[in-house]
Design a protein around this motif. Structure first.
Motif, short mmCIF file in Angstrom:
data_model
loop_
_atom_site.label_atom_id
_atom_site.label_comp_id
_atom_site.label_asym_id
_atom_site.label_seq_id
_atom_site.Cartn_x
_atom_site.Cartn_y
_atom_site.Cartn_z
N SER A 116 -60.11 -23.25 -21.74
CA SER A 116 -60.03 -24.69 -21.46
C SER A 116 -61.35 -25.41 -21.68
O SER A 116 -61.42 -26.63 -21.52
CB SER A 116 -59.58 -24.91 -20.01
N THR A 137 -64.21 -31.44 -18.07
CA THR A 137 -62.94 -32.15 -18.02
C THR A 137 -61.94 -31.51 -18.96
O THR A 137 -62.28 -31.01 -20.04
CB THR A 137 -63.13 -33.63 -18.42
N THR A 138 -60.68 -31.54 -18.54
CA THR A 138 -59.56 -31.13 -19.38
C THR A 138 -58.61 -32.32 -19.50
O THR A 138 -58.89 -33.40 -18.98
CB THR A 138 -58.82 -29.93 -18.76
N THR A 140 -55.89 -32.74 -18.02
CA THR A 140 -55.16 -33.00 -16.77
C THR A 140 -56.03 -32.90 -15.53
O THR A 140 -55.51 -33.02 -14.42
CB THR A 140 -53.98 -32.01 -16.63
N ASP A 143 -61.96 -28.34 -14.59
CA ASP A 143 -62.13 -26.91 -14.32
C ASP A 143 -63.55 -26.67 -13.83
O ASP A 143 -64.51 -27.22 -14.38
CB ASP A 143 -61.87 -26.07 -15.57
N ASP A 144 -63.69 -25.82 -12.80
CA ASP A 144 -64.98 -25.55 -12.17
C ASP A 144 -65.11 -24.04 -12.01
O ASP A 144 -64.21 -23.38 -11.47
CB ASP A 144 -65.02 -26.26 -10.81
N LYS A 153 -61.69 -22.72 -11.25
CA LYS A 153 -60.86 -23.38 -10.25
C LYS A 153 -60.47 -24.74 -10.81
O LYS A 153 -61.32 -25.51 -11.26
CB LYS A 153 -61.65 -23.55 -8.95
N PHE A 154 -59.17 -25.04 -10.77
CA PHE A 154 -58.66 -26.28 -11.37
C PHE A 154 -58.50 -27.36 -10.30
O PHE A 154 -57.96 -27.11 -9.22
CB PHE A 154 -57.31 -26.03 -12.04
N ALA A 156 -56.76 -30.90 -10.07
CA ALA A 156 -55.83 -31.77 -10.79
C ALA A 156 -56.23 -33.24 -10.66
O ALA A 156 -56.69 -33.68 -9.60
CB ALA A 156 -54.41 -31.57 -10.25
#
Length: 344
Positions: A116, A137-138, A140, A143-144, A153-154, A156
């Motif tokens: 990602s 950033t993705t 949606t 991500d970290d 870790k996502f 949202a």
């Protein structure tokens, strides 16, 4: 028999009359041709772009200043074909091969890459100063990942990740008319801020554009501070904001025209300066230890810094650069990476 003086004068007046008549015919033809053409649209740069405050100043371009960047090498195990490099610590770095989006996080001798991760890190990748955590950033959310975890870790619907102090991740969530600002363990809900800048975080707060009113909120106190006002219809896209070492801050906005226009606004403890220009290439902007640096005020991509009340060009042309704890890093024309750890 010589001509009389009166006859000579008549011929002189007749000649002058013919010249004037020819001039009038040419003027009428040119005027008709111009009137038949559509009027050119007014230039985005034809007037003072700031509506307030009245006591604002157009930043001047100073003479070029020489700097001496240091050559640096990629560490063993990093992508040797990289054309973008972000050194973080002696044991951590990030590199990209931009044309195919290939990325690598080299940390403690271990190679990591995540599906990602953004194909272009500029403006989308956030890192801690010790290089042991990253966020991006993705489509949606955010991500970290923190070393040694192998799985991000996502978060949202999050956007604009930034590590503001230590290892605390900050980001923004849009919830209806409210903005939820997460700064580490602290959560704040703010309403009525219009647009948040794409990169909004400043020291202790966030920058906003409320229908052309540029300002910032110190989130711990929920206090708003107005800096300047612009034509909201003209400068419709807030891009970047950030803090400066003198206690000031900067805003970068864009106008989408055939040749995009950009507006830089700086607040240096109440002294408001601005600079507007056009560039087909999106300028890259950021600060090195609180000193503002940006590119593409001119088509050649020369690096320019803010020094006092002047924009000062430097004798380097970084094109695309990374910003991190080791300063500003870019790849030169010969493929060698160069670094400016301090700006003059």
């Amino acid at each position: 028999m010589p001509e009389s003086k009166q006859s000579v004068n008549r011929k002189l007046y007749l000649g002058l009359g013919i010249i004037i008549l020819i001039g009038l015919i040419i003027w009428a033809a040119v005027s008709h041709q111009q009137a038949s053409q559509p009027a050119a649209p007014p230039s985005a740069l034809s007037q003072d772009p700031l509506r307030a405050p009245r006591a604002s100043h157009r930043l001047r371009l100073g003479p070029t200043q020489k700097v001496h960047p240091q050559a640096i090498s990629l560490p063993g195990g990093q992508l040797q074909a990289a054309d973008w490099f972000l050194p973080l610590s002696p044991s951590s770095s990030v590199a990209y091969v931009l044309h195919d989006g290939q990325s690598r996080w080299l940390v403690a001798g271990t190679r990591r890459s995540f599906p990602s991760m953004p194909t272009d890190p500029i403006g989308t990748l956030a890192v801690t100063v010790d290089g042991r955590a990253m966020a991006w950033t993705t489509t949606t959310g955010v991500d970290d990942v923190t070393w040694p975890s192998k799985t991000p870790k996502f978060i949202a619907k999050a956007t604009a990740p930034s590590f503001q102090s230590g290892h605390e991740l900050s980001y923004i969530l849009k919830d209806g008319v409210f903005w939820r600002i997460v700064m580490g363990s602290h959560h704040y809900t703010l309403a009525g801020l219009g647009q948040i800048f794409s990169h909004p975080f400043i020291d202790g707060g966030v920058a906003y554009d409320d229908h052309g009113h540029l300002g910032y909120v110190l989130v711990a106190h929920d206090t708003r501070h107005l800096v300047a006002s612009v034509d909201a219809a003209h400068w419709s896209t807030p891009l970047n904001a950030g803090s400066l070492s003198d206690g000031g801050m900067y805003f970068l906005l864009a106008q989408h025209t055939p040749i995009p226009s950009y507006l830089l606004v700086v607040d240096q403890r109440g002294w408001i300066g601005y600079y507007d220009w056009q560039s087909p290439t999106i300028p890259e902007i950021g600060s090195v230890h609180g000193v503002l640096a940006l590119t593409y005020l001119e088509p050649n991509g020369q690096l320019v810094i803010l020094k006092g009340h002047q924009l000062v060009p430097l004798n380097v042309y970084p094109n695309l650069f990374s910003l991190g704890p080791r300063g500003l890093v870019w790849q030169s024309a010969n493929g060698q990476f160069r670094q400016l750890s301090e700006l003059p």
